[in-house]
Design a protein around this motif. Sequence first.
Motif, PDB file in Angstrom:
ATOM      1  N   ALA A   1      46.008 -28.153  33.330  1.00 39.99           N
ATOM      2  CA  ALA A   1      46.964 -27.307  32.089  1.00 39.99           C
ATOM      3  C   ALA A   1      45.084 -27.082  31.125  1.00 39.99           C
ATOM      4  CB  ALA A   1      47.626 -27.549  31.488  1.00 39.99           C
ATOM      5  N   LEU A   2      45.130 -28.718  30.510  1.00 40.33           N
ATOM      6  CA  LEU A   2      43.990 -28.245  29.464  1.00 40.33           C
ATOM      7  C   LEU A   2      42.386 -28.590  29.669  1.00 40.33           C
ATOM      8  CD1 LEU A   2      45.878 -32.382  28.443  1.00 40.33           C
ATOM      9  CD2 LEU A   2      45.805 -30.163  27.019  1.00 40.33           C
ATOM     10  N   ALA A   3      42.621 -28.204  31.472  1.00 36.80           N
ATOM     11  CA  ALA A   3      40.946 -28.282  31.676  1.00 36.80           C
ATOM     12  C   ALA A   3      41.192 -26.213  31.556  1.00 36.80           C
ATOM     13  CB  ALA A   3      40.469 -28.178  33.213  1.00 36.80           C
ATOM     14  N   TYR A   4      42.272 -26.039  31.895  1.00 36.73           N
ATOM     15  CA  TYR A   4      42.305 -24.022  31.966  1.00 36.73           C
ATOM     16  C   TYR A   4      42.154 -23.762  30.284  1.00 36.73           C
ATOM     17  CZ  TYR A   4      43.499 -19.102  32.594  1.00 36.73           C
ATOM     18  OH  TYR A   4      43.502 -18.265  32.581  1.00 36.73           O
ATOM     19  N   THR A   5      43.073 -24.638  29.520  1.00 30.32           N
ATOM     20  CA  THR A   5      42.471 -24.248  28.121  1.00 30.32           C
ATOM     21  C   THR A   5      41.405 -24.600  27.579  1.00 30.32           C
ATOM     22  OG1 THR A   5      44.707 -25.184  28.401  1.00 30.32           O
ATOM     23  CG2 THR A   5      44.063 -24.449  25.670  1.00 30.32           C
ATOM     24  N   PHE A   6      39.962 -25.221  27.816  1.00 27.24           N
ATOM     25  CA  PHE A   6      39.110 -25.757  27.485  1.00 27.24           C
ATOM     26  C   PHE A   6      38.291 -25.146  27.572  1.00 27.24           C
ATOM     27  CE2 PHE A   6      40.865 -30.559  26.901  1.00 27.24           C
ATOM     28  CZ  PHE A   6      40.892 -29.897  25.094  1.00 27.24           C
ATOM     29  N   GLY A   7      38.148 -24.452  29.271  1.00 26.86           N
ATOM     30  CA  GLY A   7      38.166 -23.294  29.370  1.00 26.86           C
ATOM     31  C   GLY A   7      37.666 -22.359  29.147  1.00 26.86           C
ATOM     32  N   ARG A   8      39.339 -21.808  28.614  1.00 25.15           N
ATOM     33  CA  ARG A   8      39.201 -20.426  27.884  1.00 25.15           C
ATOM     34  C   ARG A   8      38.801 -20.163  26.122  1.00 25.15           C
ATOM     35  NH1 ARG A   8      39.548 -16.920  31.602  1.00 25.15           N
ATOM     36  NH2 ARG A   8      40.609 -14.987  30.117  1.00 25.15           N
ATOM     37  N   VAL A   9      38.792 -21.672  25.774  1.00 22.92           N
ATOM     38  CA  VAL A   9      38.030 -21.578  24.546  1.00 22.92           C
ATOM     39  C   VAL A   9      36.794 -21.748  24.069  1.00 22.92           C
ATOM     40  CG1 VAL A   9      37.335 -23.421  22.752  1.00 22.92           C
ATOM     41  CG2 VAL A   9      39.678 -23.267  23.599  1.00 22.92           C
ATOM     42  N   VAL A  10      35.872 -21.892  25.459  1.00 22.94           N
ATOM     43  CA  VAL A  10      34.613 -21.674  25.661  1.00 22.94           C
ATOM     44  C   VAL A  10      34.372 -20.353  25.611  1.00 22.94           C
ATOM     45  CG1 VAL A  10      32.636 -22.394  26.895  1.00 22.94           C
ATOM     46  CG2 VAL A  10      33.938 -23.825  26.489  1.00 22.94           C
ATOM     47  N   LEU A  11      34.907 -19.729  26.572  1.00 20.42           N
ATOM     48  CA  LEU A  11      34.905 -18.148  26.534  1.00 20.42           C
ATOM     49  C   LEU A  11      35.257 -17.309  25.281  1.00 20.42           C
ATOM     50  CD1 LEU A  11      34.608 -15.491  28.392  1.00 20.42           C
ATOM     51  CD2 LEU A  11      36.916 -16.005  29.004  1.00 20.42           C
ATOM     52  N   ILE A  12      36.250 -17.862  25.139  1.00 24.68           N
ATOM     53  CA  ILE A  12      36.542 -17.644  23.652  1.00 24.68           C
ATOM     54  C   ILE A  12      35.465 -17.191  22.601  1.00 24.68           C
ATOM     55  CG2 ILE A  12      37.514 -17.136  21.092  1.00 24.68           C
ATOM     56  CD1 ILE A  12      40.448 -18.445  23.486  1.00 24.68           C
ATOM     57  N   ILE A  13      34.857 -18.652  22.568  1.00 22.28           N
ATOM     58  CA  ILE A  13      33.659 -18.637  21.697  1.00 22.28           C
ATOM     59  C   ILE A  13      32.370 -17.418  21.562  1.00 22.28           C
ATOM     60  CG2 ILE A  13      31.384 -20.223  21.083  1.00 22.28           C
ATOM     61  CD1 ILE A  13      34.082 -22.513  21.272  1.00 22.28           C
ATOM     62  N   GLU A  14      32.463 -17.707  23.166  1.00 17.45           N
ATOM     63  CA  GLU A  14      31.270 -16.540  23.863  1.00 17.45           C
ATOM     64  C   GLU A  14      31.967 -15.312  23.185  1.00 17.45           C
ATOM     65  OE1 GLU A  14      29.696 -18.687  27.320  1.00 17.45           O
ATOM     66  OE2 GLU A  14      31.167 -17.847  27.938  1.00 17.45           O
ATOM     67  N   TYR A  15      32.540 -15.199  23.465  1.00 21.33           N
ATOM     68  CA  TYR A  15      33.411 -13.484  22.731  1.00 21.33           C
ATOM     69  C   TYR A  15      32.657 -13.832  21.036  1.00 21.33           C
ATOM     70  CZ  TYR A  15      34.935 -11.473  27.196  1.00 21.33           C
ATOM     71  OH  TYR A  15      34.364 -11.015  28.334  1.00 21.33           O
ATOM     72  N   ILE A  16      33.468 -14.359  20.809  1.00 22.18           N
ATOM     73  CA  ILE A  16      32.825 -14.082  19.264  1.00 22.18           C
ATOM     74  C   ILE A  16      31.719 -13.685  18.474  1.00 22.18           C
ATOM     75  CG2 ILE A  16      33.258 -15.619  17.195  1.00 22.18           C
ATOM     76  CD1 ILE A  16      36.207 -16.804  18.073  1.00 22.18           C
ATOM     77  N   ARG A  17      30.348 -14.937  19.688  1.00 24.07           N
ATOM     78  CA  ARG A  17      29.638 -14.981  19.464  1.00 24.07           C
ATOM     79  C   ARG A  17      28.985 -14.261  20.130  1.00 24.07           C
ATOM     80  NH1 ARG A  17      25.085 -17.501  22.983  1.00 24.07           N
ATOM     81  NH2 ARG A  17      23.284 -17.705  22.138  1.00 24.07           N
ATOM     82  N   ALA A  18      28.969 -12.708  20.498  1.00 22.81           N
ATOM     83  CA  ALA A  18      28.404 -11.512  21.162  1.00 22.81           C
ATOM     84  C   ALA A  18      28.854 -11.298  19.947  1.00 22.81           C
ATOM     85  CB  ALA A  18      29.224 -11.154  22.378  1.00 22.81           C
ATOM     86  N   GLY A  19      30.133 -10.833  19.181  1.00 21.26           N
ATOM     87  CA  GLY A  19      31.015 -10.030  18.493  1.00 21.26           C
ATOM     88  C   GLY A  19      30.101  -9.915  16.750  1.00 21.26           C
ATOM     89  N   ILE A  20      29.797 -11.043  16.881  1.00 21.51           N
ATOM     90  CA  ILE A  20      28.347 -11.671  15.184  1.00 21.51           C
ATOM     91  C   ILE A  20      27.359 -11.028  15.858  1.00 21.51           C
ATOM     92  CG2 ILE A  20      27.620 -13.332  13.742  1.00 21.51           C
ATOM     93  CD1 ILE A  20      30.049 -14.967  14.477  1.00 21.51           C
ATOM     94  N   HIS A  21      26.904 -11.448  16.652  1.00 20.85           N
ATOM     95  CA  HIS A  21      25.303 -10.590  16.358  1.00 20.85           C
ATOM     96  C   HIS A  21      25.477  -8.717  17.035  1.00 20.85           C
ATOM     97  CE1 HIS A  21      23.262 -14.164  16.717  1.00 20.85           C
ATOM     98  NE2 HIS A  21      24.059 -14.874  17.401  1.00 20.85           N
ATOM     99  N   ILE A  22      26.989  -8.213  18.196  1.00 21.33           N
ATOM    100  CA  ILE A  22      25.982  -7.048  17.894  1.00 21.33           C
ATOM    101  C   ILE A  22      27.344  -6.249  17.698  1.00 21.33           C
ATOM    102  CG2 ILE A  22      26.577  -5.112  20.873  1.00 21.33           C
ATOM    103  CD1 ILE A  22      25.458  -8.188  21.812  1.00 21.33           C
ATOM    104  N   PRO A  23      27.718  -5.705  16.637  1.00 21.05           N
ATOM    105  CA  PRO A  23      28.669  -4.652  16.051  1.00 21.05           C
ATOM    106  C   PRO A  23      29.399  -3.542  16.842  1.00 21.05           C
ATOM    107  CG  PRO A  23      26.358  -4.423  14.674  1.00 21.05           C
ATOM    108  CD  PRO A  23      26.539  -5.830  16.273  1.00 21.05           C
ATOM    109  N   SER A  24      28.450  -3.355  17.578  1.00 22.20           N
ATOM    110  CA  SER A  24      28.719  -2.223  18.667  1.00 22.20           C
ATOM    111  C   SER A  24      30.153  -2.880  19.871  1.00 22.20           C
ATOM    112  CB  SER A  24      28.074  -1.316  19.319  1.00 22.20           C
ATOM    113  OG  SER A  24      27.093  -2.343  20.456  1.00 22.20           O
TER     114      SER A  24
END
Length: 393
Positions: A114-137
Motif C-alpha cells: 500500500a505504501l509503495a503504491y501510495t508513493f508512486g501516485r504521489v510522484v505522478l501527482i507531482i508530475e501533473y502539478i508540474r505540467a499544469g504550472i508550465h502549460i496553462p492550457s
Amino acid sequence: MTNFLQPPRLRIGEDSEEERRATWLELFYDLVFVVAISQLAHNLKGDISFSGFLGFVFLFIPVWWSWIGTTFYANRFDSDDVGRRLLVSLQMLTAAAMAINIHHGLGESSAGFALAYTFGRVVLIIEYIRAGIHIPSARLLTTHYAIGFAIAAFFWLISAFVPIPWRFALWTLGIIIDFATPLTAYKLQIKLLPHASHLPERFGLFTIIVLGEAIIAVVNGVSEQKWDISTVISAVFGLVIAFSLWWVYFDNLGGTPIQTARQEGKLTIANLWLYTHLPLVIGIAATGIGVEQVLLSQSELALPDSQRWLLCGSLGLCLLAISVLHRTGVIRYCKIRSQYRLVGAVVLIAIAIFGKGLLPVTVIMVVAVVSAVQVIQDLYQSRPTTRLVDPEI
C-alpha cells in the motif's frame, strides 16, 4: 536533454497527427513491470483456487493502474528533461517496491504494498502539478487529475495503518476513485486527447510483457517435467495458444478509437478500449499459469477441475476482451471477428464446465484448436477477395 526548469512539451493540435514511438526511458520503465508481473504469476501458481485467482486480480489491478498512470502522463506530456528523468526513476523505485511486496501482498506485506503504491501516485501527482504550472492550457485537466489521484492516494496511505480486512476496503475505495478520476474529466479530456499512434504502441508493449510470462510458463512447465511425447505435444499446444493470442491482438491493434474520439468528440469508445485491456492482460497472465499447470500435471490422470477452469476460463476472458476491442472499431470487419472471439470464449467455458475427466493433453489440445481457429478466421477474412465483398461488415 533539456534542463530541469524547462517546461514539458505538450503534444496537442497538429502534434497529435505526428507518428510517435515509445522512448528509451519508457522502455526502461517497463522493465520493472516485468518483475511485478512475474511476482503476480508466482502468487497465482501457488494458489490456483477461485480465491487465489481473486487475490491475483486484486493485486494485479493497482500494478496495472500504476503503469497506466505513468503511460498516460507521458503520452500527453512528452519531455526528456532532468526533472522528468528523476521523477521516472522514483516511479521505478515505487514499482519495484510493489513487486517486492507482492509475494505476501494480501498478508504480512500488504502495508508495504500500500505504501509503495501510495508513493508512486504521489510522484505522478507531482508530475501533473508540474505540467499544469508550465502549460496553462492543460491546467484544468492536470488539476482535476492531481486532486482525484491525491484523494485516492490518501485512502491508500491510511490503509497501511489499519488492520485487515479494513485495509482492503480502503484499497477498493482508492482504486474506484483512481478509475473514476479520468472518467469524470470528460470535457477536459476531449480538448487534450491521447496520441493516436503512441498509446496503442504502449499498450501493445505491456501486452508483450504479459505474453512473455506465458512463454516463460511453457518453458518452466517443460523444464520441471521428465520429457515424454505427451509433454512435448502439450508444450507445442501451449506455444500455439500464446502465438494465437499474439496474432489476433497485434494484427488488430491500432489507434482508431482515439481517432474516432477526436473526430466525433466522444470518449466512450476510447475509454472502453482502455479499460478492456485490464481483463485482457489479466487473462493472458492467468492463461500462462494455466498452461504451466497442464504441463506439470500427470499425463495419465484427468486434469484437476481447478486447472481446467484456470486455463479455459482465463483464455475465455482473453477472447471476450478481444471481442470487445474489435467492437470499438480498431479495424474494418471488426464485427465478424468480434463474433468469432465471442463464440471461442463460449466454447472454452463449455470445455471448463463439461470437460471433467479429460486428460491434460486433451484439454490443452482442444484449447489450442480453439485458439488456432481464431487465427485461421482472421487469415480467411483478410483475403483480398473477402475485402471486396462488403467493406461495411
